[in-house]
Scaffold this motif. Sequence first.
Motif, PDB file in Angstrom:
ATOM      1  N   GLY A  17       0.859  -1.154   0.228  1.00  0.00           N
ATOM      2  CA  GLY A  17       0.059  -0.084  -0.204  1.00  0.00           C
ATOM      3  C   GLY A  17       0.210   1.011   0.296  1.00  0.00           C
ATOM      4  N   HIS A  18      -0.084   2.283  -0.524  1.00  0.00           N
ATOM      5  CA  HIS A  18       1.024   4.151  -0.999  1.00  0.00           C
ATOM      6  C   HIS A  18       0.140   4.350  -0.073  1.00  0.00           C
ATOM      7  N   ASP A  19      -1.335   4.441  -0.585  1.00  0.00           N
ATOM      8  CA  ASP A  19      -2.475   4.949   0.022  1.00  0.00           C
ATOM      9  C   ASP A  19      -3.292   4.619   1.126  1.00  0.00           C
ATOM     10  N   ALA A  20      -2.765   5.791   2.608  1.00  0.00           N
ATOM     11  CA  ALA A  20      -4.286   5.550   3.506  1.00  0.00           C
ATOM     12  C   ALA A  20      -5.143   5.477   3.843  1.00  0.00           C
ATOM     13  N   ARG A  21      -5.900   5.111   2.560  1.00  0.00           N
ATOM     14  CA  ARG A  21      -7.191   5.127   2.634  1.00  0.00           C
ATOM     15  C   ARG A  21      -7.169   3.930   2.260  1.00  0.00           C
ATOM     16  N   PHE A  22      -6.494   2.719   1.456  1.00  0.00           N
ATOM     17  CA  PHE A  22      -6.597   1.365   1.053  1.00  0.00           C
ATOM     18  C   PHE A  22      -5.654   0.788   2.931  1.00  0.00           C
ATOM     19  N   HIS A  23      -6.150  -0.720   3.216  1.00  0.00           N
ATOM     20  CA  HIS A  23      -6.085  -1.280   4.531  1.00  0.00           C
ATOM     21  C   HIS A  23      -5.031  -2.730   3.805  1.00  0.00           C
ATOM     22  N   ARG A  24      -5.005  -2.674   4.695  1.00  0.00           N
ATOM     23  CA  ARG A  24      -4.587  -4.577   4.537  1.00  0.00           C
ATOM     24  C   ARG A  24      -6.101  -4.904   4.062  1.00  0.00           C
ATOM     25  N   GLY A  25      -6.152  -5.820   2.864  1.00  0.00           N
ATOM     26  CA  GLY A  25      -6.641  -6.437   2.817  1.00  0.00           C
ATOM     27  C   GLY A  25      -8.387  -5.929   1.807  1.00  0.00           C
TER      28      GLY A  25
ATOM     29  N   ILE B 105      -4.908  -6.425  -4.388  1.00  0.00           N
ATOM     30  CA  ILE B 105      -5.174  -6.729  -2.835  1.00  0.00           C
ATOM     31  C   ILE B 105      -3.985  -6.184  -1.705  1.00  0.00           C
ATOM     32  N   ILE B 106      -4.420  -5.091  -1.553  1.00  0.00           N
ATOM     33  CA  ILE B 106      -3.418  -4.757  -0.510  1.00  0.00           C
ATOM     34  C   ILE B 106      -3.114  -6.077   0.767  1.00  0.00           C
ATOM     35  N   SER B 107      -1.449  -6.896   0.760  1.00  0.00           N
ATOM     36  CA  SER B 107      -0.750  -7.295   1.890  1.00  0.00           C
ATOM     37  C   SER B 107      -0.069  -6.376   2.435  1.00  0.00           C
TER      38      SER B 107
ATOM     39  N   ILE C  19       3.186  -0.242   5.279  1.00  0.00           N
ATOM     40  CA  ILE C  19       4.209   1.068   5.523  1.00  0.00           C
ATOM     41  C   ILE C  19       3.724   1.985   5.833  1.00  0.00           C
ATOM     42  N   VAL C  20       2.521   2.758   5.633  1.00  0.00           N
ATOM     43  CA  VAL C  20       2.089   4.006   5.240  1.00  0.00           C
ATOM     44  C   VAL C  20       1.037   3.595   6.531  1.00  0.00           C
ATOM     45  N   THR C  21      -0.381   2.300   6.395  1.00  0.00           N
ATOM     46  CA  THR C  21      -1.046   2.243   8.283  1.00  0.00           C
ATOM     47  C   THR C  21      -0.526   1.514   9.082  1.00  0.00           C
ATOM     48  N   GLY C  22       0.374   0.319   8.969  1.00  0.00           N
ATOM     49  CA  GLY C  22       1.763   0.248   9.918  1.00  0.00           C
ATOM     50  C   GLY C  22       1.429  -1.068   9.480  1.00  0.00           C
ATOM     51  N   GLU C  23       0.561  -1.648   8.679  1.00  0.00           N
ATOM     52  CA  GLU C  23      -0.233  -3.226   8.706  1.00  0.00           C
ATOM     53  C   GLU C  23       1.315  -3.793   8.130  1.00  0.00           C
ATOM     54  N   SER C  24       1.093  -4.983   8.234  1.00  0.00           N
ATOM     55  CA  SER C  24       2.706  -5.874   8.414  1.00  0.00           C
ATOM     56  C   SER C  24       1.936  -7.109   7.105  1.00  0.00           C
ATOM     57  N   PHE C  25       3.803  -7.408   6.560  1.00  0.00           N
ATOM     58  CA  PHE C  25       3.467  -8.429   5.439  1.00  0.00           C
ATOM     59  C   PHE C  25       1.374  -9.665   5.775  1.00  0.00           C
ATOM     60  N   GLU C  26       1.298 -10.352   4.929  1.00  0.00           N
ATOM     61  CA  GLU C  26      -0.180 -11.394   4.789  1.00  0.00           C
ATOM     62  C   GLU C  26       0.105 -11.939   3.403  1.00  0.00           C
TER      63      GLU C  26
END
Length: 259
Positions: free
Chosen positions: A90-98, A221-223, A226-233
């Motif tokens: 992800g590059h854009d904070a409006r998108f989260h993992r999943g 799909i966002i896996s 780093i922008v939102t602090g969500e790790s790789f899945e």
Amino acid sequence: MQNYDFKKQPVLLIQGAMDTETEYLIGQLDEPEEITCGNWKFYTGFLGKHAEPVVISRTYQGMVNAAAATAIAMTQFCLWAVINLGIGGGHDARFHRGDIVVGERVVPMGAMIRKYAPEGAGIDECDFEPLPIEIFDKTLGQTRKVLDFPCDERLGDAAMKVQTDVYVGRGVIGSADEWNNQLDRIALLRERYKTAVEDMESAAPAELCLAHGIPFLGIRIISNSIVTGESFEEAVGVDVQKFAVSFVEQLHGMREEQE
């Protein structure tokens, strides 16, 4: 449907780089058949409630592999459209993992031109401009230079109509043989290219499809972000494949229009 000729009748090519981006789709095929071409495997069959003729391609990671797999598919099958899907950062904070990004366009992030600097002046990572890429446009019968590769509007509109529990939005897909983890670098890419997500494959098939006049759509799909602090899945790759099955059902009737 056993008499369907995948080499001569229009088929939809769906690409993913890894097993986690293709295995579920292959398992959903009716009348599956494996075809090997060089180092690449393609799986023909029928997908969804409308039995859409498709070819599933595991391209392997990276631009060269994706380009080679796409070029082979173009010579082996009668493609009416190409969908490149999978996981992305992800590059854009409006998108989260999943969450799912439906491509508006794909930008080749690795294509850049840097200004002259004398020896000893140091390296300025911000001092670059996007470099136009030359393609041979089959429709025009001549070369032209482009800065990005547009995704097909009709395919994108169909993807946005899919009923799903996850957030789906339109965005720019940045694509290069890179995995970016520097927040300032990602901010710079967003500034220059408006990227929502990055991957390592989609620019290659997008470029080839633009050159050959074949409708193309990138879906990621966002896996991790780093922008939102969500790790790789990596496991979210299954979810984008499930989304793709519903998406293919939205395409009912488009193939016939291409014949």
